[in-house]
Every structure is written in structure tokens, then in C-alpha cells.
Design an enzyme around this catalytic site. Structure first.
Site, short mmCIF file in Angstrom:
data_model
loop_
_atom_site.label_atom_id
_atom_site.label_comp_id
_atom_site.label_asym_id
_atom_site.label_seq_id
_atom_site.Cartn_x
_atom_site.Cartn_y
_atom_site.Cartn_z
N GLN A 14 -47.41 24.76 80.86
CA GLN A 14 -48.49 25.59 81.39
C GLN A 14 -49.09 25.02 82.67
OE1 GLN A 14 -50.16 28.54 80.19
NE2 GLN A 14 -48.25 28.81 79.10
N ASP A 15 -48.22 24.66 83.61
CA ASP A 15 -48.66 24.21 84.94
C ASP A 15 -49.30 22.84 84.98
OD1 ASP A 15 -47.68 26.26 86.33
OD2 ASP A 15 -49.54 27.39 86.46
N ALA A 16 -49.31 22.13 83.85
CA ALA A 16 -49.88 20.78 83.88
C ALA A 16 -48.93 19.88 84.66
CB ALA A 16 -50.08 20.25 82.48
#
Lengths: 372, 600
Positions: B217-219
Site C-alpha cells: 500500500q505505497d509504504a
């Protein structure tokens, strides 16, 4: 235990299909009863809140904009969230009224035949069949030039047009030529302004077809021929001998209520709502929508979900006051000397008492003086 | 006949607008008319406007004649050799400035290859379609416009060295990154805006691979070693003000260490860093509640003065303190005079912000993400050459967003690092991906930028080749240290007795209408009651009249102000907000009678 008719019917079907004897049938019935009991709602379940959440959450996924189906053989009908709001707000007229007319099989034999029926449904005004409608200021009269090609297309005869006009303008002097009609109003109406107003009236004069039906579109639907229309007039359409009364539908819920009664309107609300959701690929359990439809129609009229509908009919003063325009509700309650029994959710949250739902519904009662 | 206007004033008529305008333009280009003059023909109005006013927005364009730009290669060569200047080109009529009016009559080509005989002008560069920030996105022609927009937006949030005189400034709440760098992959806009003088990010080695799900999730996953070496380290400065105000009657505030008997005196601990003048020492480590400048004020109401008090009792404590959830080190103290001539103190507090879990980072392509894990250097994956990435970026962030420019930048960064050169990535005129690949191959690397990597924890070879390269990253101004917040008990509002709102006031997290509905939906009504108990009160209520009664704690007696001493009174639990509602109803002239009956 009595099972609902639909389940009874299914059981009967199963009995015939599997050729069950009496003992087997009894066993099957027991299982069915047990399952039925299991699926019943528990007392104290917050059905209203769950229904609201079950409709509200998928509602966030609905498309806001109505898609224009360019080139498709469909009428543009309001869909998605705007339509859902329209239904639940109980607007007296849908923004795009539409009908789906089923025909009796004996009439719907060929495409040409269906098209002919469809054309007969279409509302035709004088403007639709005339080339020109002009005001002749010199002779103080209105000249109408009919269009023979269009008249042939819509199957309108000159004689009928003349009849309609003379019915409408009984006092006017009407002279006719070949596809030409001249109307001279009576002396006192000999005024330019009035003449122009008359011209506008003439343009919209209903000549043939059913009032309100603005567009027709015959479509092959499975084995049936159906006619989709823009504009709705259920009462008149149902009078036609070719129409299959049982299956013909409209999306105008108030019209259904007027023509067929409140139960039909309730069903229409359920069906229309389900339709909107299904079109967007969202599945909501019918029972939630049924609950909403029941609440909207339970007093024999259609009430919207909102300030002027259901919410104004709440029993609790505090609940009404907490929704909208609190002062109005509080003052009127004070004048009437209303008592709030704190029976519902909102009031109890306000006074910080357990809400009478779920675990808050049960009370402990002790019988005094019965010790042994 | 066509009306002719000069600066909005009617000056005459002309028969042939086309040749008239052509003549004016010709004269302007020859230098016979000022270059600041613009002329426009309005077909609908059938009038010609000649404008020489000041304050018109104008922009330069290359003049085109018969489909050929007047600016030739010779001009460019001469420009390079400094033989001619921009002004010479304008004077020669090669380049002219158009205003909004004349632009309406112009037909401007964006690119030289689009030119047709109908064109009148040519843009100096096609990048003109984007603004300064959007032009800072490298390889912008390879990504969707929306991603460029996002990239441009985040450029504005990036921490950098926005000015060199930070030590003597007192800007509110700004952060400075410690080791800002010039990007390896840059666009022309970086030179035009002189980003070299105030860079806004750092070049990091990025590997595009998943890392045990810590970059879902884009981390992003960050190398702890890099952080310890100072990567993206920043300092936040926050100034606090304190002024000795004057009051009517000749009284003033006094900046000093407050006396102990003063009203509102804090603990001795809170004043521990104050020097004799009542102002904190520089380099003091302060936390929430600590006093920066000690101050006492005269009593708020003059009436209380009449009560003949001895000493300073009537004075109030009005020190400047550090707010809740703030901390730092005192950087500098400034003592000055305000506009009204009052003594005025400014204390600047600095706080070092080391990248931590949840801090926000972004590349220049609208690819933002928060830190999901900080991994010790030895556990990070490494290449055969021993290169350890600073950041591990998730491959799942790429396909749906189609930010191809992000990938090409990694490639470009790698080439730039290997050749020791800056790579030009200006939109529409950047070096092609093909060339980058060729250069990479010549440098002895795989042309697609991927490399074989090894897991730092097990030492095993990772089964897929990993795309790795260098990229410019921003640290964005959203940091957890400014946002983290939780509360169990805390301050309440005076009026409603409900918890305060917001982090600064140590407020509660609201359980709103919809959250309430969830509890109702589950039938958890007693839990719901408990959650709303924050303003619970127990009030005496008269059973007879149904109004709130009085309880005398000293005598342990109850009474009803309406029904008298012996009225039957019971204690009822309710929310304080409801008590307020009852009061408000009474003020409206409505009698809210409570009907009390025992629960069981």
C-alpha cells in the site's frame, strides 16, 4: 408452525419431483421449519439501522453522473444515485418517466405489427404533422399547412385532424383546402396577442396517440416484443386491448399508486430500487429494501425518507428536534403538551440511557414476597 | 471601414485592416516602432486595437515566416559564443513579445515539426505547456498528466534549504533538511529556478521490490544505516513570542521569574531553565509545560484591586510555555522592542526530526508513501557489487498509476551516477530511454537496469532480478511527530463538560453519528451508553414538579426550589448535555417536566 406460502410451494414441488412418501415429507418439513426459524430475525435486532447501513454503504459506490448511452437502443433513464434519491425522497414525478409495455402474444406477431402499435401509442400534436403554422396578420387568421408525408407516417387522416380542431375551437370559423386549414377566431378574439397565443396552443394540440408518451421504441426482448417509451401514462395504456396488463410497467411510482393502489406502489419501490442497484452491479438483500418500502407506504400514502416524510412522523419530540429545525418541533410540542416516552434510539442517546435495542431491550424483573 | 483604437481611445478609421496590421508588425520588427507595441484585429467588432499600455502580461515567441522560423542555427551558435544577446534577437524581430490581445490573432506552433505556412509563431520550447513545478518532474512526457499534477503538488511540500539565513529568521513552523542534494536527473527548470542554491531533496538508491509486505500500500522501507548517516534528517524551528503589555492605569506585565505566591504559579520544575531576567537559557532541552519566558500580569479586573491586598497576590501568571506534545532545544533568544515600545522576547525552539515510522516521502512523479519499516543495514538486500539500497519501493505502486517516468528516472539516475554527469530529463527533449540503456550497457551493467540481489538476512540470492538505480526523493512536511495523538482522560469543555477537540488541546477522538449507528446495529446498547458517559452527571430531580432540585452537601439535605423543603427528590443519572438542553428549554419558556419512575 406455518411456513410462508412460497416455501410451502417449493416443498410441494420437491415432493412431486422426488416422489416423497408421507414420512419423508414430514422429515423434510421438519428440516425446512428448523431452517426457517433459524433465518428469522431475533427480537431486539436493530433492523432499521442495519437496513440503512446496507443501502447507504453501497450507495457511496453509485455513479453520480448519468451516463449517456450514445447510439444504444435504450432510452436515457435516470440511473444511479440521482434515481435512488428520487425514489426515497418520494418525488411526485420522476425526472425521466418511462414505461415498458408488454404486448399480448396474439398481437405481437411481427416487427411491423409491433411498430404499428407503438406508433399508435405515441402522442402526436398538431406541430408533429404540420409543415407550418403561421399567423396571417392581414386576414387575422391562423394558417396551418399539414405535411402529408408525416401524416402518412403517423397514420393520421386529415378528417380526424379537422375533427379535433373543430372540437377544440368550437366558436372559430374553419376553412379548409388541400392539406391546408385556416382558422379565424371569433370577433372579440381578433387581437394580435391572442392570435399568437392561439398559435402556441394549436402547436401542442393533441391529435392522436396517448398523452404523455413522448417517444416509443419497439425492442425484441427474449421471445417477446416490448415497447419502451419515454413518458408515462399507465391509466391510458392499460386500456388498450393489445397491452398485456400483467407485465406492463412504469417507473412513475405515484402513478402506480393512483392507478393500482398502495400495495402496487410498495412493490414498485422495491423493484425500482433493486433495479438501480443491480444496474450498478451492487447486491443488496431485498428485505432491507422491503423494510424501507414498508415504512414509506404503511399509512396508505407514499412518504419520503426525510424532513417532510417519515422523519416528521416520528413519535419522539427529542428525536424530531435533533433531526432538523429543532425550535419548530420543541415549541409545537410544548404547546400540545407532548410527552416523550424515550422509546427509541436517538432520545436515549441524548439523555445517556441504554438504547432499547439488543442488550438494552431486556430488563430484570424481581417478584417480591415470593421467597421460600 | 474599420475603427482603430490606440490604448482604448478612438483615433481613426482604415480601409484595409489586414495590410494595416501587417504594416504595423513589419515596422515593429524593423525597429521603426517600439517592441512593446501590440496590435490586434477584432473581427466581430470590426475594429483594430493598438496597445502600448503598461501592465500587460506579454510572452516571447519565435516569429515564423512562410512556415520557417526566423531563428536559425547561426543565431543559436552566436548566442552560444556570446556574440549576440537576447535583446539583439528581439531588436532584429526574430523574437517578439505578444500580449493577450495579439495572441488571439496568432497561430502558434508548439513544435518546429508541426510548422505549416499558416503559422505565425513558434513556441521557444514545448515545455511551456507546463508551469514551473510541473516542469520539475523529470521525463514528464512519459506519465499521465494527473500524476504530473500530483508530483508538482508534492514538490511544494518537500523539505529543503529554502533560504540560507535560517539562523536569523523567525519563520513559524518550518523545517530544514540537513544534507540537501542537487538531483542527478534534472530538467532545465532546475537551472532556471536555481534549485542548486536551495535543493529540496536527496538522491537515494532505490530498489523496486517487495520487502516482506512492509512496503504494501505505497509504504516504503528505509535503510537504517542511511538514516544514521543523516539521510533526510531535518530540523524544525518554531518561534514563541512574549511581550510586556501595557494596561490602562499605568500597569504593565513584568517579564521575570514569577513569585511563588502568585495566582496560577506552576511548579518550580517548570521554571528551572529561566535565568535571572526571566528568560530561558539557549540550548536548554524543553518539553511540554516548560516555561520559556516567565511573565506576571496585573489582575484582570480593577475591582479586585479595591480589596486592599498585600504584596503581589493579585497578580496573575501569564508565562509563555511549550504547548502540549511539543518539545525541542532552545536555539536562540531575541530581546527587542515591539511597535508600541514594549519589551518583546522571541524564543526560537529547534527540534531534530530523524525519519521515523510513518513519515511521508515521495518521488517526483506523484508516488508518495509513508515509511513502513526501518531495516538495519545488514538485513537489507544487496547487489553483487555490494550496493545496498536506501529505499525499497513497492512494485505494486507502478501498474495502475502508469508512472513510466518514475522508472525511467531510476534508469537515468543510475546512468548519471555511473558516468558522473547530470542527466537532462526535460519533458519532450530529454535523452531517450534507448540511449540510457545503451550507456548503461557500455558501463558494464544490464541494459534494463536490473541486477541480481541477495537477501541480507539469509545471504541467499533473490530469485528475481531486481530493478535498482538512483532516484531523487523528497521528504514531505507531514511528519508523525506533529500528528501522533491519543487520549484516555483529559481536559473537558467548560460549557458542555464533553472532551475538548483537537491535538493541541489534548482532545478526544470523536465517536460520531455513524460510529454510534454501528454500535446500535450490533445491539450493543450498554457499550454505547458507556462510550457516551464522558459527560455523565447525577442530578437531584424533584418527583413532584419534574425539575432539577438542589442538594446541600453540608447538611446532606435536598430541596426543590419550586415545591419546598420536603419535596420528594431522587437522583437521576443523565448526560450533562441533556441538563443543558433542559436549561435552554426553560430559558425559552418551555417547562420540561421529567416524569420519574423507578427502573425496576
Amino acid at each position: 408452525m406455518t411456513l410462508p406460502p412460497s416455501i410451502e410451494e417449493q416443498l410441494k414441488e420437491l415432493k412431486e419431483m422426488l416422489k416423497l412418501n408421507k414420512a419423508q415429507m414430514e422429515k423434510l418439513r421438519k428440516i425446512a421449519e428448523k431452517q426457517y426459524e433459524k433465518s428469522l430475525i431475533e427480537p431486539g435486532e436493530a433492523v432499521g439501522v442495519v437496513a440503512a447501513q446496507s443501502i447507504g454503504e453501497p450507495g457511496t459506490q453509485l455513479t453520480l453522473r448519468t451516463k449517456l448511452l450514445a447510439g444504444a437502443t435504450e432510452m436515457t433513464v435516470t440511473q444511479g444515485l440521482p434515481r435512488l434519491i428520487e425514489i426515497f425522497d418520494a418525488r411526485s414525478e420522476p425526472s425521466t418517466p418511462a414505461m415498458t409495455i408488454f404486448l399480448k402474444p396474439s398481437y405481437a406477431t411481427s416487427e411491423a405489427k409491433v411498430e404499428e402499435i407503438a406508433l399508435r401509442l405515441l402522442e402526436i400534436s398538431l406541430e408533429d404533422i404540420s409543415k407550418e403554422i403561421n399567423v396571417d396578420l392581414l386576414r387575422m387568421r391562423i394558417e396551418i399547412e399539414l405535411d402529408p408525408a408525416k401524416m402518412k407516417k403517423f397514420k393520421v387522416k386529415e378528417k380526424d385532424v379537422l375533427k379535433r380542431i373543430s372540437e377544440y375551437f368550437k366558436s372559430a370559423k374553419i376553412t379548409t383546402g388541400a392539406y391546408k386549414i385556416n382558422i379565424k377566431p371569433k370577433e372579440e378574439d381578433m387581437d394580435i396577442k391572442k392570435l399568437y397565443r392561439l398559435r402556441v396552443k394549436l402547436k401542442g394540440l393533441h391529435i392522436a396517440g396517448i398523452k404523455g408518451i413522448k417517444q416509443v421504441l419497439p425492442i425484441k426482448f427474449g421471445n417477446d416484443w416490448i415497447i419502451k417509451t419515454a413518458g408515462s401514462n399507465l391509466k391510458e395504456v392499460l386500456k388498450l386491448p393489445e397491452v398485456d396488463i400483467e407485465r406492463t410497467k412504469t417507473n412513475d411510482i405515484f402513478e402506480i399508486w393512483r392507478v393500482l393502489g398502495i400495495e402496487a406502489a410498495r412493490n414498485a419501490i422495491i423493484e425500482e430500487t433493486l433495479d438501480v442497484l443491480k444496474n450498478q452491479g451492487i447486491e443488496v438483500d431485498v428485505r432491507h429494501i422491503m423494510l424501507v418500502a414498508d415504512i414509506m407506504t404503511n399509512d396508505g400514502t407514499i412518504k419520503g425518507i426525510g424532513r417532510y416524510g417519515v422523519s416528521s412522523a416520528k413519535a419522539s419530540v427529542l428525536a424530531r428536534a435533533s433531526f432538523e429545525v429543532p425550535l419548530k418541533h420543541l415549541f409545537s410540542a410544548a404547546v400540545k403538551g407532548e410527552v416523550d416516552e424515550l422509546r427509541s434510539v436517538v432520545e436515549n442517546v441524548m439523555v445517556n440511557q441504554p438504547v432499547p435495542v439488543g442488550t438494552g431491550m431486556v430488563d430484570l424483573r424481581v417478584k417480591k414476597g415470593d421467597k421460600k | 471601414m474599420v475603427n482603430v483604437f490606440l490604448n482604448g481611445r478612438y483615433i481613426g478609421e482604415h480601409k484595409d485592416p489586414a495590410s494595416f496590421i501587417e504594416k504595423i508588425k513589419e515596422m515593429r520588427r524593423n525597429g521603426n516602432l517600439p517592441t512593446e507595441l501590440n496590435v490586434a484585429y477584432y473581427k466581430e467588432e470590426d475594429s483594430i486595437y493598438i496597445l502600448t499600455d503598461k501592465g500587460r502580461a506579454r510572452r516571447p515567441l519565435i516569429v515564423v515566416k512562410d512556415g520557417k522560423p526566423l531563428l536559425t542555427k547561426e543565431h543559436i551558435e552566436k548566442l552560444k559564443k556570446n556574440e549576440i544577446s537576447w535583446d539583439d534577437l528581439v531588436k532584429q524581430g526574430v523574437i517578439e513579445y505578444l500580449d493577450a490581445e495579439e495572441e488571439e490573432n496568432a497561430y502558434i506552433a508548439l513544435d518546429e515539426k508541426d510548422l505549416t505556412p499558416e503559422h505565425t509563431h513558434l513556441e521557444i520550447s514545448p515545455t511551456i505547456i507546463m508551469g514551473p513545478q510541473a516542469n520539475m518532474v523529470p521525463y514528464a512526457q512519459h506519465s499521465l498528466s494527473y500524476r504530473i499534477t500530483l508530483g508538482a503538488k508534492m514538490t511544494k511540500q518537500a523539505l529543503g534549504l529554502y533560504t540560507a539565513n535560517v539562523p536569523i529568521r523567525a519563520d513559524t513552523d518550518v523545517s530544514i533538511i540537513h544534507y540537501p542534494q542537487i538531483p542527478i536527473v534534472k530538467t532545465q527548470m532546475y537551472d532556471l529556478l536555481k534549485v542548486e542554491d536551495h535543493p529540496i531533496g536527496q538522491n537515494v538508491v532505490v530498489a523496486i521490490m517487495p520487502f516482506d509486505g512492509y512496503n504494501i500500500q505505497d509504504a516504503i522501507v528505509i535503510n537504517k544505516g542511511s538514516i544514521e548517516r543523516g539521510l533526510f534528517r531535518a530540523t524544525t524551528y518554531r518561534p514563541y513570542k512574549c511581550e510586556e503589555l501595557r494596561y490602562p492605569g499605568g500597569q504593565t506585565d513584568i517579564i521575570k521569574i514569577p513569585d511563588k505566591d502568585i495566582k496560577g504559579y506552576r511548579t518550580e520544575h517548570a521554571y528551572r531553565y529561566l535565568e535571572e531576567d526571566g528568560i530561558i537559557v539557549p540550548e536548554a532541552e524543553v518539553g511540554p509545560g516548560d516555561v520559556l519566558v516567565g511573565k506576571v500580569s496585573p489582575p484582570r479586573f480593577l475591582a479586585s484591586l479595591e480589596e486592599f491586598r498585600v504584596g503581589t497576590e493579585a497578580q496573575r501568571e501569564t508565562s509563555t510555555t511549550l504547548q502540549h506534545a511539543e518539545q525541542g532545544i532552545v536555539e536562540s533568544v531575541l530581546i527587542s522592542e515591539s511597535e508600541e515600545g514594549n519589551k518583546f522576547v522571541k524564543v526560537k525552539v529547534r527540534d531534530e526530526r530523524i525519519p521515523e515510522l510513518g513519515d511521508k516521502f515521495a518521488s517526483r512523479h506523484g508516488q508518495k508513501g509513508v515509511v513502513g519499516l526501518i531495516v538495519p543495514e545488514e538485513d537489507m538486500p544487496f547487489t553483487a557489487d555490494g550496493i545496498i539500497p536506501d529505499i525499497i519501493f513497492s512494485p505494486h505502486s507502478i501498474p495502475t498509476r502508469m508512472t513510466v517516468s518514475h522508472l525511467i528516472e531510476v534508469l537515468g539516475g543510475k546512468v548519471g551516477a555511473l558516468y558522473g554527469k547530470y542527466v537532462d530529463a526535460t519533458a519532450f527533449q530529454s535523452m531517450s530511454e534507448f540511449e540510457l540503456r545503451k550507456m548503461l550497457k557500455e558501463a558494464g551493467f544490464r541494459e534494463d537496469g536490473s541486477e541480481i540481489m541477495y537477501d541480507g538476512r539469509t545471504g541467499e540470492e533473490i530469485k528475481a532480478r531486481i530493478f535498482i538505480g538512483s532516484q531523487y526523493y523528497y521528504r514531505l512536511k507531514h511528519m508523525v511527530a506533529n500528528k501522533i495523538h491519543a487520549r484516555s482522560r483529559g481536559p473537558v469543555q467548560l460549557l458542555t463538560r464533553q472532551p475538548t477537540e483537537g491535538r493541541a488541546k489534548e482532545g478526544g477522538l470523536r465517536l460520531g453519528e455513524m460510529e454510534k449507528d454501528c454500535l446500535v446495529g450490533h445491539g450493543a446498547s450498554l457499550l454505547l451508553k458507556e462510550r457516551f458517559d464522558s459527560d455523565k452527571t447525577v442530578l437531584p430531580v424533584c418527583k413532584k414538579c419534574g425539575l432539577v432540585a438542589i442538594y446541600n452537601k453540608y447538611k446532606n439535605k435536598t430541596m426543590c426550589p419550586v415545591c419546598g423543603e420536603n419535596a420528594p427528590v431522587t437522583f437521576v443519572e443523565m448526560s450533562y448535555a441533556f441538563k443543558l438542553l433542559l436549561d435552554e428549554l426553560k430559558s425559552m419558556g418551555i417547562y420540561p417536566k421529567l416524569k420519574i419512575k423507578p427502573k425496576y
